[in-house]
Design a protein around this motif. Structure first.
Motif, short mmCIF file in Angstrom:
data_model
loop_
_atom_site.label_atom_id
_atom_site.label_comp_id
_atom_site.label_asym_id
_atom_site.label_seq_id
_atom_site.Cartn_x
_atom_site.Cartn_y
_atom_site.Cartn_z
N ARG A 118 10.62 -12.08 -19.60
CA ARG A 118 11.90 -12.22 -20.28
C ARG A 118 12.04 -11.31 -21.49
O ARG A 118 13.11 -11.26 -22.11
N GLU B 211 13.82 -11.90 -12.23
CA GLU B 211 13.30 -10.98 -13.25
C GLU B 211 11.78 -10.98 -13.25
O GLU B 211 11.15 -9.94 -13.44
N TYR C 10 9.16 -7.96 -12.67
CA TYR C 10 8.09 -7.73 -13.64
C TYR C 10 6.74 -7.57 -12.94
O TYR C 10 5.96 -6.66 -13.27
N ALA D 245 19.90 -8.93 -13.36
CA ALA D 245 18.46 -8.70 -13.49
C ALA D 245 18.10 -7.27 -13.09
O ALA D 245 17.32 -6.60 -13.77
N ARG E 92 16.93 -4.11 -15.76
CA ARG E 92 15.56 -3.58 -15.66
C ARG E 92 15.51 -2.23 -14.95
O ARG E 92 14.42 -1.71 -14.71
#
Length: 459
Positions: free
Chosen positions: A73, A258, A262, A318, A322
């Protein structure tokens, strides 16, 4: 095949089908076996976590997003930039791995072709092995197909970028055993393709690109990342050269989009929302919850389905936050030549759906037929004015409550009957796919009797 020398601990239970001898080499199978020995324990642990999580949901637990202090996050990370040939994904075409389909899809004018070992493919031993051989030839541009009428199919000068969808973590490949246990279908599909083709693709200026299906959370994405990193080292590939797109087909994965980005941040290039699988996952996951019963399926359109609309908004946000592509849903319509008016009405529905997706922020979408490529391409060309809209980041993040909000509407007898009829058709198609490989040895009347029995059971 039983007379050939296999790597120690590897047992093949399938027949000597198609191009098996040039695909199932000892070195390729040794690589698959290495993947199985390295990661099978972790795969089984994750499958056990799925079962435990489902039991918790039945007891009243509700999924939530990662906490604000979770590393996923934070604002200080983005995914690796996409390779040059995956920067424009305005139209992607999907299909199984038979020779004619591969050639037509690569020649379709779409930006990307997803060759499918999963949903679009009946997982017979012959299909899985021959599909690998077909892709082997496609990567080297030697693939050709001669139809019964004599027409010949070859690759054109410019083709779509090839990606491959292996099976999900939950499926085995029963025809291959390593140390007495079936190998994971995902590792078999990925391992054979990567072993034979990764280096060749990189030499040709592309790379080994994959679509990852049926993930249920970040830990399953982390396992794929470990498989990729291990394979790069084992095959002598540059770090980060294996790239992937993740299909969000499960409601639990949607809460961790998300976090999934990651976990795969060195390799992921985008997320894709699989609408109908997503709705099915919602039904299956919350089947014990009387407060989450869905209305008739005719009411389950994206704009009218709150939980699906929320997942769509969360996915686009999301991805763009990113630096990843957001890929929209499938247009599965097959154009018709016999009824131009009906055809145009259906194409207008496709246009409207893709216009909605482009307005939502998606960078492209899927089609199932080459005839839809120019239709969807035109929509995204007009809406985007460029190869993508990654710079558009919404400030609106749907809440966890919105992610499980169901549409209002009745559950009717007519709706239930429709569901039964459709389920029977799906069972019938599944049975036909399983029986097709046995046609040569089936006694007279076997198929009609089996299908009638299966229909009666389904009803």
């Amino acid at each position: 095949m039983a007379t050939r020398a296999w790597p120690e601990g590897v047992e093949l239970r399938g027949g000597d089908v198609g191009d098996a001898q040039r695909v199932l080499t000892a070195d390729a199978l040794a690589f698959v076996a290495t993947l199985a020995r390295e990661f099978e324990g972790e795969r089984q642990a994750l499958l056990q976590q799925r079962r435990a999580r489902q039991a918790a949901i039945a007891a009243g637990w509700r999924p939530t997003s990662p906490s604000p202090d979770d590393p996923a996050r934070r604002d200080d990370w983005r995914v690796a930039p996409p390779p040059a040939d995956l920067r424009d994904r305005r139209v992607e075409i999907t299909g199984p791995t038979d020779r004619k389909m591969i050639i037509n899809a690569l020649n379709s004018g779409a930006r990307v072709f997803m060759a499918d070992f999963e949903d679009a493919n009946a997982p017979t031993w012959a299909n899985m092995v021959q599909g690998q051989a077909n892709l082997y030839d496609a990567v080297r541009r030697t693939i050709r197909y001669v139809a019964p009428d004599g027409r010949e199919y070859r690759l054109g000068e410019t083709t779509a970028v090839l990606t491959v969808r292996p099976r999900g973590w939950h499926l085995d490949e029963p025809h291959v055993r390593v140390d007495g246990r079936p190998v994971a279908g995902a590792l078999f599909d990925f391992g054979l393709f990567a072993f034979h083709n990764a280096a060749v693709l990189l030499e040709r200026g592309s790379g080994p690109y994959f679509y990852l299906p049926k993930l249920e959370g970040r830990l399953e994405a982390r396992l794929w990342d470990r498989v990729f990193a291990f394979s790069e080292q084992a095959l002598g590939l540059p770090r980060g050269s294996i790239r992937c797109t993740v299909l969000i087909e499960h409601v639990l994965a949607a809460f961790e989009m998300e976090a999934i980005l990651y976990e795969l941040r060195e390799r992921v290039t985008g997320l894709n929302l699989g609408r109908w699988d997503y709705i099915f996952s919602f039904i299956k996951t919350f089947r014990h919850r009387a407060d989450l019963v869905l209305p008739d399926r005719r009411l389950m359109t994206v704009p009218a389905t709150p939980f699906l609309r929320a997942a769509s908004r969360r996915l686009v946000r999301a991805c763009h936050r990113r630096g990843a592509h957001a890929i929209g849903g499938m247009s599965a319509y097959i154009p018709r030549r016999d009824d131009p008016e009906a055809n145009e009405r259906a194409l207008e529905q496709v246009r409207a759906d893709k216009q909605w997706e482009a307005a939502e922020g998606y960078d492209g979408a899927w089609v199932a037929h080459p005839g839809l490529v120019p239709v969807v391409q035109d929509v995204f060309d007009r809406a985007l004015g460029g190869p993508h809209q990654l710079a558009v980041v919404s400030a609106d993040e749907p809440s966890d409550e919105e992610m499980v909000a169901i549409p209002t509407g009745p559950v009717t007898e007519s709706g239930v009957r429709t569901n039964v009829r459709l389920q029977t058709l799906l069972h019938r198609a599944h049975l036909l796919a399983r029986l097709r490989s046995r046609r040569a040895t089936a006694p007279a009347g076997f198929f009609s009797k089996a299908i009638t029995s299966h229909d009666n059971h389904a009803l």
